[in-house]
Design a protein around this motif. Structure first.
Motif, PDB file in Angstrom:
ATOM      1  N   LEU A   1       0.834  -1.205   0.000  1.00 11.50           N
ATOM      2  CA  LEU A   1       0.000   0.000   0.000  1.00 11.50           C
ATOM      3  C   LEU A   1       0.864   1.247   0.000  1.00 11.50           C
ATOM      4  CD1 LEU A   1      -2.793  -0.942   2.550  1.00 11.50           C
ATOM      5  CD2 LEU A   1      -3.002  -0.786   0.081  1.00 11.50           C
ATOM      6  N   PRO A   2       0.523   2.239  -0.817  1.00 12.96           N
ATOM      7  CA  PRO A   2       1.275   3.495  -0.799  1.00 12.96           C
ATOM      8  C   PRO A   2       1.040   4.242   0.502  1.00 12.96           C
ATOM      9  CG  PRO A   2      -0.633   3.675  -2.247  1.00 12.96           C
ATOM     10  CD  PRO A   2      -0.554   2.244  -1.817  1.00 12.96           C
ATOM     11  N   PRO A   3       1.947   5.161   0.860  1.00 12.70           N
ATOM     12  CA  PRO A   3       1.840   5.847   2.160  1.00 12.70           C
ATOM     13  C   PRO A   3       0.499   6.548   2.374  1.00 12.70           C
ATOM     14  CG  PRO A   3       3.999   6.238   1.193  1.00 12.70           C
ATOM     15  CD  PRO A   3       3.191   5.524   0.158  1.00 12.70           C
ATOM     16  N   GLU A   4      -0.057   7.183   1.313  1.00 13.16           N
ATOM     17  CA  GLU A   4      -1.314   7.903   1.509  1.00 13.16           C
ATOM     18  C   GLU A   4      -2.464   6.957   1.833  1.00 13.16           C
ATOM     19  OE1 GLU A   4      -0.692   7.636  -3.045  1.00 13.16           O
ATOM     20  OE2 GLU A   4       0.512   7.799  -1.216  1.00 13.16           O
ATOM     21  N   ALA A   5      -2.447   5.765   1.222  1.00 13.58           N
ATOM     22  CA  ALA A   5      -3.487   4.780   1.523  1.00 13.58           C
ATOM     23  C   ALA A   5      -3.303   4.215   2.926  1.00 13.58           C
ATOM     24  CB  ALA A   5      -3.475   3.664   0.485  1.00 13.58           C
ATOM     25  N   THR A   6      -2.059   3.962   3.303  1.00 13.63           N
ATOM     26  CA  THR A   6      -1.777   3.459   4.644  1.00 13.63           C
ATOM     27  C   THR A   6      -2.288   4.417   5.711  1.00 13.63           C
ATOM     28  OG1 THR A   6       0.153   2.170   3.969  1.00 13.63           O
ATOM     29  CG2 THR A   6       0.090   2.910   6.253  1.00 13.63           C
ATOM     30  N   GLU A   7      -1.974   5.687   5.552  1.00 11.00           N
ATOM     31  CA  GLU A   7      -2.400   6.670   6.555  1.00 11.00           C
ATOM     32  C   GLU A   7      -3.919   6.818   6.571  1.00 11.00           C
ATOM     33  OE1 GLU A   7      -0.407   7.734   8.847  1.00 11.00           O
ATOM     34  OE2 GLU A   7       1.178   6.605   7.837  1.00 11.00           O
ATOM     35  N   ALA A   8      -4.544   6.725   5.397  1.00 10.90           N
ATOM     36  CA  ALA A   8      -6.007   6.825   5.334  1.00 10.90           C
ATOM     37  C   ALA A   8      -6.654   5.659   6.070  1.00 10.90           C
ATOM     38  CB  ALA A   8      -6.475   6.864   3.887  1.00 10.90           C
ATOM     39  N   ILE A   9      -6.109   4.463   5.909  1.00  9.06           N
ATOM     40  CA  ILE A   9      -6.666   3.284   6.574  1.00  9.06           C
ATOM     41  C   ILE A   9      -6.516   3.405   8.080  1.00  9.06           C
ATOM     42  CG2 ILE A   9      -6.277   0.808   6.943  1.00  9.06           C
ATOM     43  CD1 ILE A   9      -5.622   0.650   3.911  1.00  9.06           C
TER      44      ILE A   9
END
Length: 283
Positions: free
Chosen positions: A233-241
């Motif tokens: 997962l890219p960083p932006e998706a990780t933080e969103a999750i």
């Protein structure tokens, strides 16, 4: 003929299997047909949504498309829709319940992509239906590596996070109704599970399904972040999750329940049924 994208994923695979069981003509767009574990009745074609020409090649004889969009940008869906439009009449898109159709900017990058894809589909001229899934029960398969072979502990950063997670077969059933019957064009259906359960509740139910007790332990955010990154997962998706799950763990968090029964007329599948259906994945 219905073309299914994301056919080797949890929801796309459920759509393929259920359509085949109904005797419908199904074509599955997959990167590696030789490795795809799909029913023999399905017509497997090699293709990728990042290559619109492969979608165009798969469209012969197709009049309906089930679309899963795997990319973290929405703009490449436009040539895919151009490839679909001369052939198909109906399209059902697997979106997310977090999309706010009235908002210019969504709450996180993932729902932002879904919202932009939704808008592109609505402008495509196709007869479209949006299937906005709530939390996917199938995401709990990510715990299987901690449990298989005798493990008894699931480490998660938010064991108190509560969601009404939905069985992939319920999402598939709604999409199939949209693609095979009238009255669904221009509709957006939110589909959740029938009950709010914490991650600790779900781990306990999984333990009952596999016949041994399981429990949760709280995992540090740094380890959770590293695990999501290792999964690709890219960083932006990780933080969103992580941010979303922090919200799900807030006291009093609840969700408005909209089950598949509102579309199909059939009782929604419980998490306990999902656990029974997937018990072998955790043994």
């Amino acid at each position: 003929m219905i073309l299914v994208t994301g056919a080797t994923g949890n929801v796309g695979g459920a759509v393929v299997r259920r359509l085949c069981a109904m005797g419908e003509d199904v074509r599955a767009l997959v990167r590696s047909p030789e490795r795809a574990d799909l029913p023999a009745e399905a017509d497997l074609v090699r293709g990728d949504l990042s290559d619109p020409s492969s979608v165009e090649a798969a469209m012969h004889g197709v009049d309906g498309v089930f679309l899963v969009w795997p990319l973290m940008e929405a703009e490449p869906v436009l040539p895919v829709l151009e490839a679909v439009r001369p052939h198909a009449e109906r399209i059902a898109y697997l979106s997310a319940s977090g999309v706010d159709p009235a908002a210019e900017e969504q709450g996180d990058p993932v729902t932002g992509v879904h919202a932009r894809v939704e808008r592109a589909i609505a402008a495509s001229g196709l007869h479209w239906t949006l299937v906005r899934g709530g939390g996917f029960a199938a995401n709990d398969l990510g715990w299987a590596g901690q449990v298989r072979g005798g493990g008894s502990v699931v480490r998660t950063p938010f064991p108190d996070a509560r969601r009404a997670v939905v069985h992939e077969d319920d999402l598939a059933d709604v999409a199939i109704r949209a693609l095979t019957s009238d009255g669904h064009a221009g509709k957006a259906y939110t589909v959740t599970g029938p009950e709010m359960l914490s991650e600790t509740d779900r781990v306990r139910i999984l333990g009952e399904a596999i016949g041994r007790p399981l429990k949760t332990e709280r995992q540090g955010l740094d380890k959770a972040r590293a695990g999501l990154a290792a999964a690709g997962l890219p960083p932006e998706a990780t933080e969103a999750i992580l941010a979303a799950h922090a919200d799900f763990a807030a006291p009093g968090h609840t969700e408005e329940l909209h089950t598949a029964e509102e579309v199909t007329g059939l009782p929604p599948r419980s998490y306990r049924q999902w656990a029974a259906d997937h018990a072998d994945d955790f043994r």
